[in-house]
Design a protein around this motif. Structure first.
Motif, PDB file in Angstrom:
ATOM      1  N   LEU B 132      -0.266  23.858  14.153  1.00  0.00           N
ATOM      2  CA  LEU B 132       0.744  24.466  13.278  1.00  0.00           C
ATOM      3  C   LEU B 132       1.670  25.390  14.078  1.00  0.00           C
ATOM      4  N   VAL B 133       1.086  26.196  14.957  1.00  0.00           N
ATOM      5  CA  VAL B 133       1.907  27.098  15.793  1.00  0.00           C
ATOM      6  C   VAL B 133       2.806  26.270  16.713  1.00  0.00           C
ATOM      7  N   MET B 134       2.270  25.137  17.214  1.00  0.00           N
ATOM      8  CA  MET B 134       3.060  24.252  18.076  1.00  0.00           C
ATOM      9  C   MET B 134       4.262  23.688  17.299  1.00  0.00           C
ATOM     10  N   LEU B 135       4.026  23.298  16.042  1.00  0.00           N
ATOM     11  CA  LEU B 135       5.114  22.755  15.214  1.00  0.00           C
ATOM     12  C   LEU B 135       6.170  23.832  14.946  1.00  0.00           C
ATOM     13  N   ILE B 136       5.703  25.052  14.643  1.00  0.00           N
ATOM     14  CA  ILE B 136       6.648  26.165  14.410  1.00  0.00           C
ATOM     15  C   ILE B 136       7.478  26.397  15.673  1.00  0.00           C
ATOM     16  N   ASP B 137       6.829  26.361  16.833  1.00  0.00           N
ATOM     17  CA  ASP B 137       7.519  26.548  18.113  1.00  0.00           C
ATOM     18  C   ASP B 137       8.577  25.451  18.332  1.00  0.00           C
ATOM     19  N   MET B 138       8.220  24.203  17.994  1.00  0.00           N
ATOM     20  CA  MET B 138       9.152  23.081  18.184  1.00  0.00           C
ATOM     21  C   MET B 138      10.362  23.182  17.253  1.00  0.00           C
ATOM     22  N   ILE B 139      10.128  23.649  16.022  1.00  0.00           N
ATOM     23  CA  ILE B 139      11.219  23.706  15.040  1.00  0.00           C
ATOM     24  C   ILE B 139      12.113  24.929  15.313  1.00  0.00           C
ATOM     25  N   TYR B 140      11.492  26.094  15.488  1.00  0.00           N
ATOM     26  CA  TYR B 140      12.275  27.333  15.632  1.00  0.00           C
ATOM     27  C   TYR B 140      12.816  27.530  17.053  1.00  0.00           C
ATOM     28  N   LYS B 141      12.182  26.915  18.055  1.00  0.00           N
ATOM     29  CA  LYS B 141      12.617  27.033  19.457  1.00  0.00           C
ATOM     30  C   LYS B 141      12.972  28.478  19.806  1.00  0.00           C
ATOM     31  N   PRO B 142      12.019  29.418  19.723  1.00  0.00           N
ATOM     32  CA  PRO B 142      12.366  30.827  19.959  1.00  0.00           C
ATOM     33  C   PRO B 142      12.905  31.049  21.376  1.00  0.00           C
TER      34      PRO B 142
END
Lengths: 153, 145
Positions: B132-142
């Protein structure tokens, strides 16, 4: 010409829910398909257990995941101002989602009906239909991922 | 020229995303096995799902990192040194270790009939949080500009 790789921040939450819901949907339909197909090959109590597990997965995991994916898809379209777009890839997405939902509901109904009618035996015809539809759904979802990522015109 | 470049990017993105879906599907199978093992009624069911999960996890995770790195090298707007890409690679290593251990544990139960690992459910939850954290990272690209 520049490809837009970074989205406005306001698109991220609906996109996260859309992709996350789609991943949960594909995962749960695949779990159900594997359980039902393994039940097809098994016999006795193991087959009955696999049939029940597959049917319940379609009902309690795949259908709720579908709603998360589909509602978030509409939210993303609205954020991007594409509600009335005629783009081919959006049409493909609607086709996979909406036609897929009909197949998903039929698969869940027939598989759970099979469990209700004969909880202690193997798959039977109804649950085999559910297994077949689950495999068709997986193929449809691969097509949807292709349409969403390559955006063919 | 542009058409060829875009086609390459789209195809790589499709392969990367499909691999990620395969990883999540394997994680779903791992979770289904852990939940099934909690009840005697479904414990035999769990073991029939294990071989499929054991195949999907390594294929999905390996292809996801290969096509992900390829995408980063292919497009000039991405760099392997970007913070969000480094974070994704670290998360991929953590997820890979948890998934690999879960798969090996289930294979052991299937082949030798050993008792299920009592920590499997906790490891499953850790794997889901990592993905889930990986998906958030991929979508938000901080940190991406």
């Amino acid at each position: 010409m520049t490809v837009l790789l970074i989205r406005p921040d306001s698109w991220n939450l609906p996109l996260l829910l859309h992709v996350g819901g789609a991943m949960a949907l594909v995962a749960s339909v695949t779990v159900a398909a594997v359980a039902l197909l393994q039940g097809w090959r098994a016999s006795g109590p193991a087959a009955a257990s696999l049939k029940r597990f597959g049917a319940r997965t379609l009902l309690y995991a795949a259908i709720p995941s579908y709603f998360v994916m589909r509602i978030a898809a509409q939210w993303v379209l609205s954020k991007e101002g594409l509600d009335n777009s005629n783009a081919a890839w959006i049409g493909d997405g609607f086709l996979a989602a909406d036609a897929g939902f009909v197949l998903l509901v039929i698969a869940a109904i027939v598989a759970n009906l099979a469990v209700r009618r004969d909880p202690e035996s193997g798959l039977g015809k109804l649950a085999k239909v559910g297994a077949g539809l689950s495999v068709v759904l997986i193929a449809l979802y691969v097509f949807a991922v292709w349409a969403m990522t390559t955006k063919p015109t | 020229m542009y058409g060829r470049r875009r086609m390459g990017y789209s195809t790589l993105l499709f392969l990367h995303v499909t691999s990620a879906f395969t990883m999540v599907t394997a994680a779903g199978l791992f979770l289904a096995i852990a939940l099934a093992q909690r009840s005697d009624r479904h414990s035999a069911t769990a073991l029939r799902l294990a071989p499929v999960a054991a195949v999907l996890w390594p294929i999905g995770s390996l292809l996801a990192i290969v096509f992900g790195v390829w995408l980063a090298l292919h497009d000039s707007q991405y760099s392997l040194g970007d913070g969000w890409i480094i974070a994704a690679i670290v998360l991929w290593v953590i997820g890979g270790a948890i998934g690999g251990r879960l798969g090996a544990g289930y294979r052991k139960v299937t082949s030798s009939g050993a008792a299920a690992d009592p920590s499997a459910l906790v490891m499953n939850l850790a794997l889901i949080v990592t993905l889930l954290v990986m998906l958030i990272d991929m979508i938000y690209k901080p940190g991406a500009s």
